[in-house]
Design a protein around this motif. Structure first.
Motif, short mmCIF file in Angstrom:
data_model
loop_
_atom_site.label_atom_id
_atom_site.label_comp_id
_atom_site.label_asym_id
_atom_site.label_seq_id
_atom_site.Cartn_x
_atom_site.Cartn_y
_atom_site.Cartn_z
N ASP A 1 31.13 -20.67 -57.60
CA ASP A 1 29.69 -20.54 -57.84
C ASP A 1 29.00 -20.35 -56.49
N PHE A 2 29.12 -19.13 -55.95
CA PHE A 2 28.59 -18.87 -54.61
C PHE A 2 27.07 -18.73 -54.60
N PHE A 3 26.49 -18.39 -55.73
CA PHE A 3 25.06 -17.99 -55.71
C PHE A 3 24.20 -18.83 -56.67
N ASN A 4 24.61 -20.08 -56.87
CA ASN A 4 23.85 -21.00 -57.74
C ASN A 4 23.67 -20.49 -59.17
N GLY A 5 24.65 -19.80 -59.65
CA GLY A 5 24.58 -19.25 -61.00
C GLY A 5 24.55 -20.35 -62.06
N LYS A 6 25.25 -21.45 -61.78
CA LYS A 6 25.33 -22.50 -62.81
C LYS A 6 23.95 -23.13 -63.04
N VAL A 7 23.22 -23.35 -61.95
CA VAL A 7 21.87 -23.93 -62.09
C VAL A 7 20.99 -22.96 -62.90
N ASP A 8 21.07 -21.67 -62.58
CA ASP A 8 20.26 -20.69 -63.32
C ASP A 8 20.66 -20.65 -64.80
#
Ligand code: ATP
Length: 401
Positions: A126-133
């Protein structure tokens, strides 16, 4: 198994994109995309010997598709970075690492993945904070020029928004609007746009995306000026209603997507109609039907608007040139009006009326085959539609008289 094989053969393999996204959302997704460092084709060729199945390779894209014995498919792609020589062009591919590969993707929620190599199987990427989004329900691009580089992402954004009930993040919406204002969608080939529209319309919430696309000016960015946006939204909803009614009655409807496109094109100017008709790559009979429709529908709707009395056979004469798919379009364009009622009468009652008297019967009555035959048949049909001749005997009586 894929991870073990990758480790053994010296590759790195990752399960990426929709599969990882939907897994986290708790949704089923059998569409598995594997990204491989450094050569997906080579790796897939080794894997097929091990797992069996059928492999198709696409060397120009560095990709391969493995169809397993049970029919399931796995797509392999070489980790890559795309360079766009100019906006809206096809990407050129160069090998690079997984982080770069993920950076070139459309939205943060699609940059999630799992490393498959043992012994670190399941390592979450998760390099780009996809999980939070994903948890917040936000569609966010990875960089400012994302929509300029690939304007079809505009359509992907509204598709994911409606599918998951997500919202396009504010700054991303700004980039999207900016790309629209710079007319980026007009630079994409109709064929690619139509592929994305097809995906949108095959979603359960497809019409929600269409409404959003009208609201944001996306549809106008594609099709140019739309004569009446509110009416178009309504017509698309009506289209869905009528397609479903046909299906309920077990009437086969060919290519639903084409029906929606036909409705949209009815609200566009002639130049756009022509441009998109070419992009649809229709077969001969579809093209004839589309041509017939666009050459005649306005006049047909106009003439059925006339408040004077229309006999049943007149309605049939006006509408009989249209295929049943085009009839759905006419219904969708004419909701809640006398015209609509007349078309419904045709669809439900008149279009099914057929005469029972045959050419053989006419011969037996001593008539000579020739133009007179078709004239009699035509008149008989008109009589049957208007006067309800209810049996073959009544038809024969009418011919004799
Ligand atoms: P679906 O559930 O509709 O199949 P998906 O996310 O799996 O959605 P695909 O079209 O199969 O979508 O694409 C696989 C992955 O490739 C996506 O998750 C996304 O990261 C990436 N991708 C697809 N199209 C684009 C694009 N136009 N620009 C950037 N990345 C894209």
């Amino acid at each position: 198994l894929i991870g073990q094989k990758a480790e053994k053969e010296g590759y790195k393999a990752y399960a990426i994109g929709g599969f990882a996204r939907d897994l986290i959302l708790g949704l089923q997704n059998f569409d598995i995309d594997i990204v491989v460092e450094n050569n997906a084709i080579e790796f897939a060729e080794k894997l097929v010997k091990y797992l069996g199945g059928k492999l198709k390779t696409f060397p120009q894209f560095g990709t391969a598709t493995l169809t397993l014995k049970d029919g399931n498919k796995i797509d392999f792609a070489t980790a890559r970075m795309e360079f766009y020589p100019f906006p809206a062009a096809m990407p050129e591919v160069e090998e690079t690492t997984i982080k770069h590969d993920l950076y070139r993707r459309d939205f943060t929620i699609n940059t999630l993945g799992f490393k498959l190599n043992s012994p670190v199987f399941g390592d979450f990427l998760d390099f780009f904070n996809g999980k939070v989004d994903l948890e917040k329900g936000i569609i966010r691009v990875l960089y400012n020029l994302s929509f300029v580089e690939d304007p079809t992402r505009i359509l992907r954004a509204i598709r994911f928004e409606s599918r998951y009930g997500f919202t396009i993040e504010e700054q991303t919406l700004g980039f999207l609007t900016n790309a629209l204002e710079n007319n980026m969608l007009a630079q994409v080939k109709p064929k690619r746009i139509l592929e994305e529209l097809k995906l949108i319309l095959s979603e359960k919430n497809g019409l929600l995306s269409m409404n959003r696309s009208i609201e944001l000016g996306i549809l106008e960015g594609i099709f140019g000026e739309i004569s009446n946006k509110k009416l178009l939204i309504r017509a698309l909803e009506e289209t869905k209603v009528h397609i479903n009614l046909y299906k309920k009655k077990e009437i086969k409807v060919d290519n639903e997507f084409l029906i929606y496109v036909q409705v949209i094109l009815s609200f566009c100017n002639e130049a756009k109609q022509k441009e998109f008709l070419t992009g649809l790559q229709l077969d001969k009979s579809q093209l004839e039907d589309f041509d017939f429709f666009f050459n005649n529908y306005q006049e047909t709707l106009q003439s059925l608007k006339n408040p004077r009395y229309f006999s049943a056979s007149e309605i049939v004469e006006t509408l009989q040139g249209y295929k049943k798919e085009s009839m759905i379009v006419l219904l969708a364009l004419s909701f809640n009006s006398t015209v609509h009622k007349r078309i419904l009468l045709y669809v439900k009652e008149f279009s099914n009326i057929d005469i029972e008297v045959t050419g053989e019967d006419l011969k037996k009555m001593g008539l000579q085959p020739g133009p007179v035959f078709s004239d009699i048949i035509k008149k008989l049909r008109k009589e049957k539609i208007d006067n309800n001749l209810s049996s073959k005997e009544e038809e024969l009586l009418w011919v004799r008289s």
